[in-house]
Scaffold this active site. Structure first.
Site, PDB file in Angstrom:
ATOM      1  N   TYR A  56       0.690  -1.231   0.125  1.00 28.37           N
ATOM      2  CA  TYR A  56      -0.119   0.060  -0.038  1.00 28.37           C
ATOM      3  C   TYR A  56       0.812   1.271   0.150  1.00 28.37           C
ATOM      4  O   TYR A  56       1.622   1.390   0.941  1.00 28.37           O
ATOM      5  CB  TYR A  56      -1.028   0.141   1.199  1.00 28.37           C
ATOM      6  N   TRP A 211     -12.843  -7.205   1.664  1.00 22.31           N
ATOM      7  CA  TRP A 211     -12.455  -6.050   1.149  1.00 22.31           C
ATOM      8  C   TRP A 211     -13.288  -5.318   0.167  1.00 22.31           C
ATOM      9  O   TRP A 211     -14.069  -6.117  -0.596  1.00 22.31           O
ATOM     10  CB  TRP A 211     -10.937  -6.012   0.736  1.00 22.31           C
ATOM     11  N   LEU A 214     -18.542  -2.115  -0.279  1.00 21.12           N
ATOM     12  CA  LEU A 214     -19.322  -1.363  -1.136  1.00 21.12           C
ATOM     13  C   LEU A 214     -19.261  -1.315  -2.520  1.00 21.12           C
ATOM     14  O   LEU A 214     -19.902  -0.731  -3.363  1.00 21.12           O
ATOM     15  CB  LEU A 214     -19.204   0.053  -0.673  1.00 21.12           C
ATOM     16  N   GLY A 216     -18.939  -1.546  -6.373  1.00 23.20           N
ATOM     17  CA  GLY A 216     -19.879  -1.585  -7.665  1.00 23.20           C
ATOM     18  C   GLY A 216     -21.273  -0.881  -7.537  1.00 23.20           C
ATOM     19  O   GLY A 216     -21.925  -0.803  -8.375  1.00 23.20           O
TER      20      GLY A 216
HETATM   21  N1  LIG Z   1      -6.845  -8.377   0.353  1.00 22.85           N
HETATM   22  C1  LIG Z   1      -6.812  -7.581  -1.085  1.00 22.85           C
HETATM   23  O1  LIG Z   1      -6.626  -8.212  -1.915  1.00 22.85           O
HETATM   24  C2  LIG Z   1      -7.566  -6.191  -0.830  1.00 22.85           C
HETATM   25  C3  LIG Z   1      -8.023  -5.470  -1.951  1.00 22.85           C
HETATM   26  C4  LIG Z   1      -8.488  -4.025  -1.802  1.00 22.85           C
HETATM   27  C5  LIG Z   1      -8.582  -3.593  -0.515  1.00 22.85           C
HETATM   28  N2  LIG Z   1      -8.224  -4.177   0.422  1.00 22.85           N
HETATM   29  C6  LIG Z   1      -8.432  -3.651   1.557  1.00 22.85           C
HETATM   30  O2  LIG Z   1      -9.677  -3.159   1.931  1.00 22.85           O
HETATM   31  C7  LIG Z   1      -9.793  -1.989   2.269  1.00 22.85           C
HETATM   32  C8  LIG Z   1     -10.960  -1.292   1.852  1.00 22.85           C
HETATM   33  O3  LIG Z   1     -10.893  -1.301   0.202  1.00 22.85           O
HETATM   34  P1  LIG Z   1     -11.473   0.029  -0.560  1.00 22.85           P
HETATM   35  O4  LIG Z   1     -10.647   0.965  -0.157  1.00 22.85           O
HETATM   36  O5  LIG Z   1     -11.362  -0.416  -1.824  1.00 22.85           O
HETATM   37  O6  LIG Z   1     -13.021   0.128  -0.062  1.00 22.85           O
HETATM   38  P2  LIG Z   1     -13.876   1.140   0.384  1.00 22.85           P
HETATM   39  O7  LIG Z   1     -14.019   1.139   1.774  1.00 22.85           O
HETATM   40  O8  LIG Z   1     -15.333   0.469  -0.241  1.00 22.85           O
HETATM   41  O9  LIG Z   1     -13.553   2.455   0.063  1.00 22.85           O
HETATM   42  C9  LIG Z   1     -12.916   2.775  -1.551  1.00 22.85           C
HETATM   43  C10 LIG Z   1     -13.514   4.312  -1.928  1.00 22.85           C
HETATM   44  O10 LIG Z   1     -14.771   4.401  -1.922  1.00 22.85           O
HETATM   45  C11 LIG Z   1     -15.034   5.587  -1.320  1.00 22.85           C
HETATM   46  N3  LIG Z   1     -16.244   5.526  -0.470  1.00 22.85           N
HETATM   47  C12 LIG Z   1     -16.438   4.720   0.832  1.00 22.85           C
HETATM   48  N4  LIG Z   1     -17.573   4.871   1.179  1.00 22.85           N
HETATM   49  C13 LIG Z   1     -18.290   5.552   0.469  1.00 22.85           C
HETATM   50  C14 LIG Z   1     -19.740   5.934   0.449  1.00 22.85           C
HETATM   51  N5  LIG Z   1     -20.431   5.741   1.349  1.00 22.85           N
HETATM   52  N6  LIG Z   1     -20.248   6.709  -0.502  1.00 22.85           N
HETATM   53  C15 LIG Z   1     -19.173   7.153  -1.484  1.00 22.85           C
HETATM   54  N7  LIG Z   1     -17.924   6.622  -1.737  1.00 22.85           N
HETATM   55  C16 LIG Z   1     -17.491   6.134  -0.842  1.00 22.85           C
HETATM   56  C17 LIG Z   1     -13.858   5.945  -0.584  1.00 22.85           C
HETATM   57  O11 LIG Z   1     -13.800   7.516  -0.774  1.00 22.85           O
HETATM   58  P3  LIG Z   1     -13.288   8.635   0.537  1.00 22.85           P
HETATM   59  O12 LIG Z   1     -12.286   8.210   1.120  1.00 22.85           O
HETATM   60  O13 LIG Z   1     -13.477   9.741  -0.350  1.00 22.85           O
HETATM   61  O14 LIG Z   1     -14.567   8.552   1.727  1.00 22.85           O
HETATM   62  C18 LIG Z   1     -12.819   5.508  -1.220  1.00 22.85           C
HETATM   63  O15 LIG Z   1     -12.199   5.958  -2.321  1.00 22.85           O
HETATM   64  C19 LIG Z   1      -8.553  -1.162   1.948  1.00 22.85           C
HETATM   65  O16 LIG Z   1      -8.164   0.061   2.585  1.00 22.85           O
HETATM   66  C20 LIG Z   1      -7.283  -2.307   1.946  1.00 22.85           C
HETATM   67  O17 LIG Z   1      -7.212  -2.651   3.544  1.00 22.85           O
HETATM   68  C21 LIG Z   1      -7.860  -5.471   0.360  1.00 22.85           C
END
Ligand SMILES: NC(=O)c1ccc[n+]([C@@H]2O[C@H](COP(=O)([O-])OP(=O)(O)OC[C@H]3O[C@@H](n4cnc5c(N)ncnc54)[C@H](OP(=O)(O)O)[C@@H]3O)[C@@H](O)[C@H]2O)c1
Length: 305
Positions: A56, A211, A214, A216
């Site tokens: 990361y 992970w 949300l 999609g």
């Molecule tokens: N193991 C793996 O292969 C893998 C792969 C990917 C991710 N991960 C882990 O999973 C965590 C979460 O993944 P992620 O960051 O992709 O997912 P996420 O929590 O869904 O957030 C991703 C993006 O969506 C936006 N977002 C979040 N909530 C929102 C809402 N309610 N409305 C509108 N936009 C929203 C965020 O923007 P804002 O910041 O502007 O709110 C952020 O840019 C990562 O930090 C990582 O630790 C693991």
């Protein structure tokens, strides 16, 4: 925040894990300050479990996290810190090397040493193999993990993006129980509901961690392949449920994941303080089986057979 034991680890983890993948933003001082605020907001809101990976921001996420730990003496002991390794980015260690997965002993041991150094901690609470190395030898990997455990560098182990058979293979060689399988789970990607992942988690007491929970729908990420008609159907159903549960659509989507009896732990990756706080509201929703199936039907475009 509700806490539940992670796998059989004895670790009492907040039901939402905070994901540190985006905390450095573009690494400008403004984005780093925003990331620190997100971390502090999460801690104050009761998130006690933080998810990292060595890749990361090229390790900068872990370094930024270390700054927050140093600013609050005693904080480290209150937190569960997870990190992952096993993905080698292209051109490392040599120019021209392809991107690949690498579970070889030297690579994993060096990776964990790098993680501990960047986080400035002695021991990782949990170490996950990030993506299955097609060339992994279960006996060798198990031996490497035991070496990391005996050296006091890692307390618990888990995997990420493993199929059930890969989990079984590694577990068959590893004397310690695997605690976690971190996979993509969201309304768009429900493979884990049918490919045996969540069944295996229930059976073996492994915690499924979602992970991109949300993905999609609430925003576009990770290759949303829904058609406009699919999206409209889901939105229509979410609109009804938002009205019923008096919340936001993404909170319904989180409640939909939380309903699963395998006890999915979503990782919240937002860096927006209001969202980090508001995610907790989904834990309070008394989400019904009928609404769970209504949303599935909207997603699938047809009733279950
Ligand atoms: N193991 C793996 O292969 C893998 C792969 C990917 C991710 N991960 C882990 O999973 C965590 C979460 O993944 P992620 O960051 O992709 O997912 P996420 O929590 O869904 O957030 C991703 C993006 O969506 C936006 N977002 C979040 N909530 C929102 C809402 N309610 N409305 C509108 N936009 C929203 C965020 O923007 P804002 O910041 O502007 O709110 C952020 O840019 C990562 O930090 C990582 O630790 C693991």
């Amino acid at each position: 925040m509700r806490n539940i034991q992670l796998g059989k680890s004895g670790l009492n983890s907040s039901r939402f894990i905070y994901g540190c993948m985006r905390i450095t933003g573009d690494n400008s001082s403004a984005d780093r300050a925003k990331g620190k605020l997100a971390l502090r907001t999460a801690i104050e809101a009761g998130y006690n479990h933080f998810d990292h990976a060595d890749i990361y921001a090229g390790g900068l996420s872990e370094s930024l996290f270390a700054e927050v730990l140093k600013e609050s003496p005693g904080l480290r002991e209150q937190l569960i810190i997870t990190s992952k390794a096993g993905i080698r980015i292209e051109d490392t260690p040599n120019p021209g090397d392809p991107k690949c997965y690498d579970f070889s002993r030297d690579y994993l041991v060096n990776s964990v040493d790098g993680i501990l150094k960047r986080l400035e901690i002695e021991t990782l609470d949990m170490f996950l193999l990030h993506r299955p190395d097609y060339l992994f030898n279960a006996a060798e990997v198990a031996d490497t993990l035991m070496q990391l455990h005996s050296a006091g560098k890692v307390k618990h182990f888990g995997v990420s993006n493993f199929t059930p058979s890969q989990v079984s293979l590694l577990q068959s060689a590893l004397p310690l129980p695997l605690m976690v399988n971190q996979v993509e789970i969201n309304i768009h990607n429900i493979n884990s509901f049918t490919d045996g992942t969540l069944d295996q988690c229930q059976q073996l007491g492994i915690t499924p961690v979602a992970w991109c929970p949300l993905g999609g729908v609430a925003y576009s990420a990770w290759g949303n392949t829904f058609s406009a008609a699919d999206e409209q159907r889901i939105e229509n159903e979410l609109t009804l449920q938002v009205e019923k549960y008096q919340c936001q659509s993404w909170q319904v989507i989180l409640a939909w994941l939380l309903k699963h009896p395998a006890q999915i732990f979503p990782i919240i990756g937002s860096t927006t303080p209001e969202r980090i706080l508001a995610a907790k509201h989904s834990l309070e929703l008394d989400y019904s089986r009928e609404d769970w199936y209504r949303l599935l039907e909207a997603r699938n475009g047809e009733p279950v057979p």
